[in-house]
Scaffold this motif. Sequence first.
Motif, short mmCIF file in Angstrom:
data_model
loop_
_atom_site.label_atom_id
_atom_site.label_comp_id
_atom_site.label_asym_id
_atom_site.label_seq_id
_atom_site.Cartn_x
_atom_site.Cartn_y
_atom_site.Cartn_z
N TRP A 1 1.14 5.99 -5.83
CA TRP A 1 1.46 5.40 -4.54
C TRP A 1 2.20 4.08 -4.70
O TRP A 1 3.21 3.84 -4.02
N LEU A 2 1.74 3.23 -5.60
CA LEU A 2 2.40 1.94 -5.80
C LEU A 2 3.82 2.14 -6.32
O LEU A 2 4.75 1.43 -5.91
N GLU A 3 3.99 3.09 -7.21
CA GLU A 3 5.33 3.40 -7.71
C GLU A 3 6.25 3.83 -6.56
O GLU A 3 7.40 3.39 -6.46
N ALA A 4 5.71 4.69 -5.68
CA ALA A 4 6.50 5.16 -4.54
C ALA A 4 6.84 4.02 -3.59
O ALA A 4 7.95 3.95 -3.05
N PHE A 5 5.88 3.10 -3.39
CA PHE A 5 6.13 1.93 -2.53
C PHE A 5 7.26 1.08 -3.10
O PHE A 5 8.10 0.55 -2.37
N GLY A 6 7.25 0.92 -4.43
CA GLY A 6 8.28 0.14 -5.09
C GLY A 6 9.65 0.79 -4.99
O GLY A 6 10.67 0.10 -4.90
N ARG A 7 9.69 2.10 -4.98
CA ARG A 7 10.97 2.81 -4.91
C ARG A 7 11.62 2.68 -3.54
O ARG A 7 12.84 2.64 -3.43
N VAL A 8 10.79 2.64 -2.47
CA VAL A 8 11.37 2.45 -1.13
C VAL A 8 11.38 0.97 -0.75
O VAL A 8 11.87 0.60 0.31
N GLN A 9 10.82 0.14 -1.61
CA GLN A 9 10.87 -1.33 -1.50
C GLN A 9 10.26 -1.88 -0.20
O GLN A 9 10.91 -2.55 0.60
N TYR A 10 8.95 -1.58 -0.01
CA TYR A 10 8.22 -2.25 1.06
C TYR A 10 8.21 -3.75 0.78
O TYR A 10 8.09 -4.17 -0.38
N SER A 11 8.30 -4.55 1.82
CA SER A 11 8.31 -6.01 1.63
C SER A 11 6.92 -6.58 1.40
O SER A 11 6.76 -7.62 0.78
N VAL B 1 -8.99 -0.85 -9.66
CA VAL B 1 -8.02 -1.14 -8.60
C VAL B 1 -7.14 -2.31 -9.00
O VAL B 1 -5.91 -2.29 -8.85
N ILE B 2 -7.77 -3.36 -9.52
CA ILE B 2 -7.03 -4.54 -9.96
C ILE B 2 -6.03 -4.18 -11.05
O ILE B 2 -4.88 -4.62 -11.04
N ASN B 3 -6.45 -3.35 -11.99
CA ASN B 3 -5.56 -3.00 -13.10
C ASN B 3 -4.36 -2.18 -12.63
O ASN B 3 -3.25 -2.32 -13.17
N TYR B 4 -4.58 -1.30 -11.65
CA TYR B 4 -3.44 -0.56 -11.08
C TYR B 4 -2.43 -1.54 -10.48
O TYR B 4 -1.21 -1.37 -10.65
N MET B 5 -2.92 -2.54 -9.79
CA MET B 5 -2.02 -3.52 -9.17
C MET B 5 -1.30 -4.35 -10.22
O MET B 5 -0.11 -4.66 -10.08
N LYS B 6 -1.98 -4.69 -11.29
CA LYS B 6 -1.35 -5.44 -12.38
C LYS B 6 -0.22 -4.63 -13.01
O LYS B 6 0.86 -5.15 -13.27
N ASP B 7 -0.48 -3.35 -13.25
CA ASP B 7 0.55 -2.49 -13.86
C ASP B 7 1.78 -2.41 -12.96
O ASP B 7 2.92 -2.45 -13.45
N PHE B 8 1.55 -2.28 -11.67
CA PHE B 8 2.67 -2.23 -10.74
C PHE B 8 3.46 -3.54 -10.76
O PHE B 8 4.69 -3.54 -10.86
N ALA B 9 2.76 -4.66 -10.66
CA ALA B 9 3.43 -5.97 -10.60
C ALA B 9 4.22 -6.25 -11.86
O ALA B 9 5.24 -6.97 -11.81
N ASN B 10 3.77 -5.69 -12.96
CA ASN B 10 4.47 -5.93 -14.22
C ASN B 10 5.40 -4.79 -14.60
O ASN B 10 5.84 -4.71 -15.75
N ASP C 1 12.98 -2.28 -9.64
CA ASP C 1 13.90 -3.43 -9.59
C ASP C 1 13.10 -4.72 -9.78
O ASP C 1 12.26 -5.07 -8.95
N ASP C 2 13.36 -5.43 -10.87
CA ASP C 2 12.62 -6.66 -11.15
C ASP C 2 12.86 -7.71 -10.07
O ASP C 2 11.96 -8.50 -9.76
N ALA C 3 14.04 -7.74 -9.50
CA ALA C 3 14.33 -8.69 -8.43
C ALA C 3 13.43 -8.41 -7.23
O ALA C 3 12.93 -9.33 -6.57
#
Length: 364
Positions: free
Chosen positions: A124-134, A152-161, A168-170
């Motif tokens: 889900w986080l990967e998909a959110f990043g692909r459509v670029q939710y703000s 849960v925290i680790n999933y979020m860390k993996d996404f953020a990094n 897109d890093d930007a």
Amino acid sequence: MKRIKTWILAAMAIVLAVSLNSCDKSEEPITNVERYQQSVDNTVKTGKKHDKVILLVAFGSTWQRAFLAFDNTVAEYKKAFPDYDVFLSFSSAICINRAAAGEHAKDEGEAKAEVRHYYSPNFWLEAFGRVQYSEIIVQSLQVIPGEEYGRVINYMKDFANNSLGDLDDAYLKKVTLRLGLPLMADADKDVKALAKALDANYANYAKQGIVAFMGHGNPDSYDIYKANIRYTQLEQALQKINKNYYVGTVDMKDNFKTFVRERMVKAGVSKGRVYCTPLMSISGDHAHNDMAGNDVAKTPFQPNEEGEVEDTSWKMYFKTMGYDCSDETQIMNGLLERENVRQLWMNHTKNAEKVDYYHSKNPE
């Protein structure tokens, strides 16, 4: 002329071979990981109506009653947060796989088992990043800040990094990432709020007998944040309201059903009615089997080295020990089915904290 025809036939054979080879490659089976990501990507693209999103993360279940509780929770979240898209994920691979196989989906009154497809937060986080939710809020539907909350925290860390290195890093530098805490994150405020909410639902039962809440808990080796203490704190808060409230678990050392009974006997309660109810987000496998199941070990009971009587449900244990405990005293509502308890999770979502996962994060 014959030589030209031969060349033409040879060329056609080459073209056909290349074409067949291309077809073979296009028909190569994709992996489950790719299939899961495609499914989630499609769901997010189709369901994206806003620029902000909430991801609810539950441990999971395979029971129809639990599925309906999750459905209702998503619907209520959409009402409470009209500017956000809302999706739900499971953190348990076992629940994801067995829900997809239809195991235990059949509930009382249901004509047939229902197959459900849930996916873990990383998809889900990967998909959110692909459509670029703000803005992305990840709301933990855990009861305590224990092992599953750590995941849960680790999933979020993996996404953020950008663990897959394909986002897109930007975008990742500017996206707002927030975390909604578990039900009993705070030892004082959250525990007291939950005790008050539970009493509003169970006060009438507590007037008639014992109300025994069955939580999950973590074995000592998995109690990474020492969060098991919340169950003890909740029992203390509840007993300030009514002495008939008790809180035990299926996995916390020194707080199994046998220890709940010991505390009851010490308080002078050696007989009478015992109501059992799950202190879990949903009424799933633990509620149906560990709490309300019909299994009973050989009597007299022989507790294991940790003091627990294995292969015996809470219902059958208390019944065998002389209490009025039966199918009629099993209250099967999960916490998400209680509107005022669900609201406590929503309050955490409203106050979700902004997180920076280039740094460490612990719940306490």
